[in-house]
Design a protein around this motif. Structure first.
Motif, PDB file in Angstrom:
ATOM      1  N   LEU A 115      -3.566 -10.378  13.611  1.00 28.07           N
ATOM      2  CA  LEU A 115      -2.396 -10.845  14.370  1.00 28.07           C
ATOM      3  C   LEU A 115      -1.885  -9.776  15.328  1.00 28.07           C
ATOM      4  N   PHE A 127      -0.293 -13.910  -0.154  1.00 27.44           N
ATOM      5  CA  PHE A 127      -1.590 -14.587  -0.159  1.00 27.44           C
ATOM      6  C   PHE A 127      -2.625 -13.949  -1.100  1.00 27.44           C
ATOM      7  N   GLY A 151     -10.618  -3.766   9.823  1.00 27.21           N
ATOM      8  CA  GLY A 151      -9.939  -2.464   9.822  1.00 27.21           C
ATOM      9  C   GLY A 151     -10.820  -1.396   9.205  1.00 27.21           C
ATOM     10  N   HIS A 152     -10.527  -0.144   9.541  1.00 28.19           N
ATOM     11  CA  HIS A 152     -11.366   0.950   9.054  1.00 28.19           C
ATOM     12  C   HIS A 152     -11.193   1.190   7.554  1.00 28.19           C
ATOM     13  N   PRO A 176       3.619  -9.036  13.555  1.00 26.58           N
ATOM     14  CA  PRO A 176       4.464  -9.588  12.493  1.00 26.58           C
ATOM     15  C   PRO A 176       5.519 -10.583  12.983  1.00 26.58           C
ATOM     16  N   PHE A 219       0.821  -1.215   0.000  1.00 28.77           N
ATOM     17  CA  PHE A 219       0.000   0.000   0.000  1.00 28.77           C
ATOM     18  C   PHE A 219       0.856   1.266   0.000  1.00 28.77           C
ATOM     19  N   TRP A 239       6.555  -4.661   5.942  1.00 26.33           N
ATOM     20  CA  TRP A 239       7.253  -5.744   6.638  1.00 26.33           C
ATOM     21  C   TRP A 239       7.369  -7.013   5.798  1.00 26.33           C
ATOM     22  N   ILE A 269       5.879 -12.809   4.867  1.00 28.86           N
ATOM     23  CA  ILE A 269       4.472 -13.081   4.544  1.00 28.86           C
ATOM     24  C   ILE A 269       3.740 -11.788   4.225  1.00 28.86           C
ATOM     25  N   PHE A 273       4.600 -13.307  14.646  1.00 31.52           N
ATOM     26  CA  PHE A 273       3.921 -14.587  14.871  1.00 31.52           C
ATOM     27  C   PHE A 273       4.744 -15.702  14.215  1.00 31.52           C
TER      28      PHE A 273
HETATM   29  C1  LIG Z   1      -4.735   2.673   5.006  1.00 34.73           C
HETATM   30  C2  LIG Z   1      -4.548   1.862   6.273  1.00 34.73           C
HETATM   31  C3  LIG Z   1      -5.542   1.853   7.226  1.00 34.73           C
HETATM   32  C4  LIG Z   1      -5.405   1.108   8.404  1.00 34.73           C
HETATM   33  N1  LIG Z   1      -6.420   1.078   9.317  1.00 34.73           N
HETATM   34  C5  LIG Z   1      -6.299   0.301  10.421  1.00 34.73           C
HETATM   35  C6  LIG Z   1      -7.364   0.197  11.377  1.00 34.73           C
HETATM   36  O1  LIG Z   1      -8.438   0.771  11.229  1.00 34.73           O
HETATM   37  N2  LIG Z   1      -7.167  -0.564  12.468  1.00 34.73           N
HETATM   38  C7  LIG Z   1      -5.991  -1.254  12.682  1.00 34.73           C
HETATM   39  O2  LIG Z   1      -5.871  -1.949  13.680  1.00 34.73           O
HETATM   40  N3  LIG Z   1      -4.987  -1.170  11.797  1.00 34.73           N
HETATM   41  C8  LIG Z   1      -5.106  -0.415  10.683  1.00 34.73           C
HETATM   42  N4  LIG Z   1      -4.069  -0.335   9.791  1.00 34.73           N
HETATM   43  C9  LIG Z   1      -2.850  -1.064  10.077  1.00 34.73           C
HETATM   44  C10 LIG Z   1      -2.981  -2.478   9.522  1.00 34.73           C
HETATM   45  O3  LIG Z   1      -3.917  -3.213  10.271  1.00 34.73           O
HETATM   46  C11 LIG Z   1      -1.662  -3.214   9.593  1.00 34.73           C
HETATM   47  O4  LIG Z   1      -0.742  -2.574   8.783  1.00 34.73           O
HETATM   48  C12 LIG Z   1      -1.786  -4.686   9.196  1.00 34.73           C
HETATM   49  O5  LIG Z   1      -0.541  -5.310   9.358  1.00 34.73           O
HETATM   50  C13 LIG Z   1      -2.240  -4.835   7.777  1.00 34.73           C
HETATM   51  O6  LIG Z   1      -2.527  -6.160   7.502  1.00 34.73           O
HETATM   52  P1  LIG Z   1      -2.256  -6.691   6.020  1.00 34.73           P
HETATM   53  O7  LIG Z   1      -2.458  -8.145   6.025  1.00 34.73           O
HETATM   54  O8  LIG Z   1      -3.019  -5.875   5.059  1.00 34.73           O
HETATM   55  O9  LIG Z   1      -0.711  -6.322   5.880  1.00 34.73           O
HETATM   56  P2  LIG Z   1       0.566  -7.131   5.384  1.00 34.73           P
HETATM   57  O10 LIG Z   1       1.561  -6.070   5.054  1.00 34.73           O
HETATM   58  O11 LIG Z   1       0.218  -8.097   4.329  1.00 34.73           O
HETATM   59  O12 LIG Z   1       1.012  -7.938   6.664  1.00 34.73           O
HETATM   60  C14 LIG Z   1       1.746  -7.328   7.699  1.00 34.73           C
HETATM   61  C15 LIG Z   1       2.589  -8.373   8.392  1.00 34.73           C
HETATM   62  O13 LIG Z   1       1.748  -9.219   9.190  1.00 34.73           O
HETATM   63  C16 LIG Z   1       2.260 -10.549   9.168  1.00 34.73           C
HETATM   64  N5  LIG Z   1       1.285 -11.419   8.489  1.00 34.73           N
HETATM   65  C17 LIG Z   1       0.355 -11.045   7.593  1.00 34.73           C
HETATM   66  N6  LIG Z   1      -0.357 -12.114   7.187  1.00 34.73           N
HETATM   67  C18 LIG Z   1       0.134 -13.178   7.846  1.00 34.73           C
HETATM   68  C19 LIG Z   1      -0.185 -14.558   7.849  1.00 34.73           C
HETATM   69  N7  LIG Z   1      -1.149 -15.049   7.066  1.00 34.73           N
HETATM   70  N8  LIG Z   1       0.518 -15.395   8.656  1.00 34.73           N
HETATM   71  C20 LIG Z   1       1.512 -14.915   9.446  1.00 34.73           C
HETATM   72  N9  LIG Z   1       1.875 -13.609   9.468  1.00 34.73           N
HETATM   73  C21 LIG Z   1       1.187 -12.755   8.673  1.00 34.73           C
HETATM   74  C22 LIG Z   1       3.549 -10.517   8.372  1.00 34.73           C
HETATM   75  O14 LIG Z   1       4.630 -10.278   9.240  1.00 34.73           O
HETATM   76  C23 LIG Z   1       3.319  -9.326   7.464  1.00 34.73           C
HETATM   77  O15 LIG Z   1       4.513  -8.789   6.948  1.00 34.73           O
HETATM   78  C24 LIG Z   1      -4.198   0.379   8.610  1.00 34.73           C
HETATM   79  C25 LIG Z   1      -3.193   0.399   7.640  1.00 34.73           C
HETATM   80  C26 LIG Z   1      -3.373   1.118   6.473  1.00 34.73           C
HETATM   81  C27 LIG Z   1      -2.286   1.123   5.427  1.00 34.73           C
END
Ligand SMILES: Cc1cc2nc3c(=O)[nH]c(=O)nc-3n(C[C@H](O)[C@H](O)[C@H](O)COP(=O)(O)OP(=O)(O)OC[C@H]3O[C@@H](n4cnc5c(N)ncnc54)[C@H](O)[C@@H]3O)c2cc1C
Length: 477
Positions: free
Chosen positions: A144, A92, A132-133, A194, A34, A81, A71, A196
């Protein structure tokens, strides 16, 4: 370090892997990240699984090559990350699964399922999930690390709705984790973030009955009214209606001059009357001086996602940080500079009300069964947004200039808006941090999962140890 690619014949036919020298590598590396402030880190390959066996195969391959696994679920980690040197990145994005049991309301979803998608799929079942919002945040990374979902202040952390997870371990074993089996991994899955020490391939989530009426009351104040506005919302939040989320945002508002303080109440109810009753105490007590007042406006979850999407535009460069502010601090003073000036027109500051949820651990011990253990009544985060690298320094300086002093009034921070290469804080209480080190060492003794990305990227357990150590004394690494 360089890793020889094993003969492609050694892998199962059609194994979905893109090596560093393959066409499409860079798109696979960062195309789903993102934040457009892209990292100069290069995994040796990207695996795009469509089933759990592909994940097992990726783990076995990484073991054979002696490299790590990183991941990606939704790619919304601000600090990217998922993108790591000397790692096989499991992305995924093409692994899609959804089912729901109408009798129990338990939904089973793949980790890349986003908040918007899960709610679109649940709608015909009369249910929803407080993800998430922002619409594009996936459940993987979000859950996580705890998950500040809709109305977290009252309904609790989104991860509290995890019934079970399916994982592939660092040894390539497939396991189910819940409150009866592999309980330490289940404990870690709700707050380790991250670090986990396994790869989640499916979440089983308790969904909630859908609300028919989402309504919003918004007050927009000029800078000079920041203090009365903030002190008002601080006072009424802890005992406000239990289905209402409350936030204060410092941001520019189209058509108005200067940074404004926006106070927003979003309520989830089943009739117009219930919504009006819930929001009335805010309408009756709001201090004078607002530029704009919009009372009990009709909205929907879908509208709210659109608003959040607009406030966090794609294709931009983000720098973010956060801290919880101590309950007894002068909260308006701690945050004041972040609500007065912003480095760019698209940047914003956030105060997110966490009480009464933040008090439950003291009262009922309800947070004892999960790794997540850091919180206060006041969540404070800043989001600096620019469009080109030329804006990076100003954004970084602004974030640091706000958060370094604020962190002195803080017990710790939330993983979701953190970047451990910039600033380290306490993300768990001491006992849980120590237990997390134990769980990580037990399930991933070789450090296969890349884990916490600290300065130097020292690996999962070491990364965690260094974060815990450095956050005890000076907050800066
Ligand atoms: C625009 C925006 C809005 C947001 N709003 C909110 C909000 O309202 N509330 C909130 O709490 N957070 C919010 N966040 C933060 C967001 O929740 C975290 O950045 C979260 O890590 C995003 O999850 P993802 O799977 O999309 O990210 P990814 O970048 O895909 O994952 C982040 C890390 O989590 C771990 N991970 C992911 N999937 C797995 C898996 N299947 N197994 C093991 N480890 C894994 C890995 O270490 C990975 O690098 C926001 C972020 C953004 C960019």
């Amino acid at each position: 370090m360089s890793f020889p690619a094993p003969s492609r014949h050694a892998l199962p036919p059609n194994f979905p892997i893109i090596w560093k020298d393959d066409v499409g590598y860079d798109l696979a590396r960062i195309g789903r990240v993102f934040n457009h402030r892209r990292p100069s880190r290069y995994p040796i390959a990207v695996v795009q699984p469509t089933n759990q066996d592909h994940v097992v195969e990726a783990v076995l391959l990484a073991t054979k090559l002696g490299c790590r696994i990183s991941i990606r679920s939704g790619g919304h980690s601000w600090a990217a990350w998922s993108v790591r040197d000397d790692a096989i990145l499991i992305d995924f994005g093409k692994f899609n699964y959804f089912s729901v049991d109408d009798a129990t309301g338990v939904a089973s979803v793949s980790p890349s399922t986003t908040g918007r998608v899960i709610n679109q799929l649940l709608e015909p079942h009369g249910r929803w999930f407080p993800g998430g919002h922002c619409p594009g945040v996936a459940v993987g990374g979000f859950l996580l690390q705890g998950g500040m979902g809709w109305n977290c202040k009252n309904w609790g952390w989104a991860c509290e709705n995890i019934v079970a997870i399916d994982v592939v371990t660092a040894e390539g074993r497939k396991l189910r984790c819940d409150k009866n089996q592999n309980t330490d991994l289940f404990w870690a899955a709700r707050g380790a973030g991250p670090g986990f020490p396994a790869i989640v391939t499916r979440f089983h989530l308790q969904t909630l009955l859908r609300y028919s009426h989402v309504r919003d009351s918004t007050f927009v104040y000029p800078k000079e009214n920041y203090r009365p506005a903030l002190n008002w919302v601080l006072k009424i939040s802890p005992t406000f209606d239990p289905d209402t989320e409350i936030a204060a945002i410092g941001s520019y508002v189209p058509g108005l001059e200067g940074v404004k303080t926006i106070i927003r109440f979003t309520t989830f109810k089943n009739s117009q009357e219930e919504a009006e009753t819930a929001l009335k105490p805010a309408h009756a007590t709001a201090p004078p001086g607002a530029n704009i007042t919009a009372l009990c406006t009709e909205t929907s979850l879908s509208d709210q996602y659109d608003l959040q999407h607009a406030a966090n535009p794609e294709g931009h460069r983000y720098r973010v940080d956060n801290c919880y502010i101590k309950n007894d601090a002068d909260v308006a003073s701690v945050m004041e500079s972040a609500f007065m000036d912003l480095p760019t027109k698209k940047s914003f500051s956030l105060w997110y009300s966490m009480a009464p949820c933040s008090r439950r651990n003291h009262d009922a011990g309800s947070m004892q069964n999960m790794a997540l253990s850091m919180q206060s009544d006041h969540y404070f985060a800043v989001y600096a947004v620019c469009e080109t690298p030329a804006g990076d320094k100003e954004c970084a300086d602004w974030v640091r200039g706000i958060m370094v002093p604020a962190s002195k009034q803080s017990p710790g921070a939330y993983l979701g808006d953190a970047d451990f290469q910039e600033r380290v804080s306490m993300y768990w209480n001491n006992e849980n941090a120590q237990n997390l080190i134990h769980v990580l060492s037990k399930w991933d003794s070789r450090g296969l999962i890349a884990g916490y990305l600290n300065k130097g990227d020292t690996g999962s357990v070491e990364g965690l140890r260094s974060m815990v150590k450095s956050s005890w004394s000076p907050n800066l690494v």
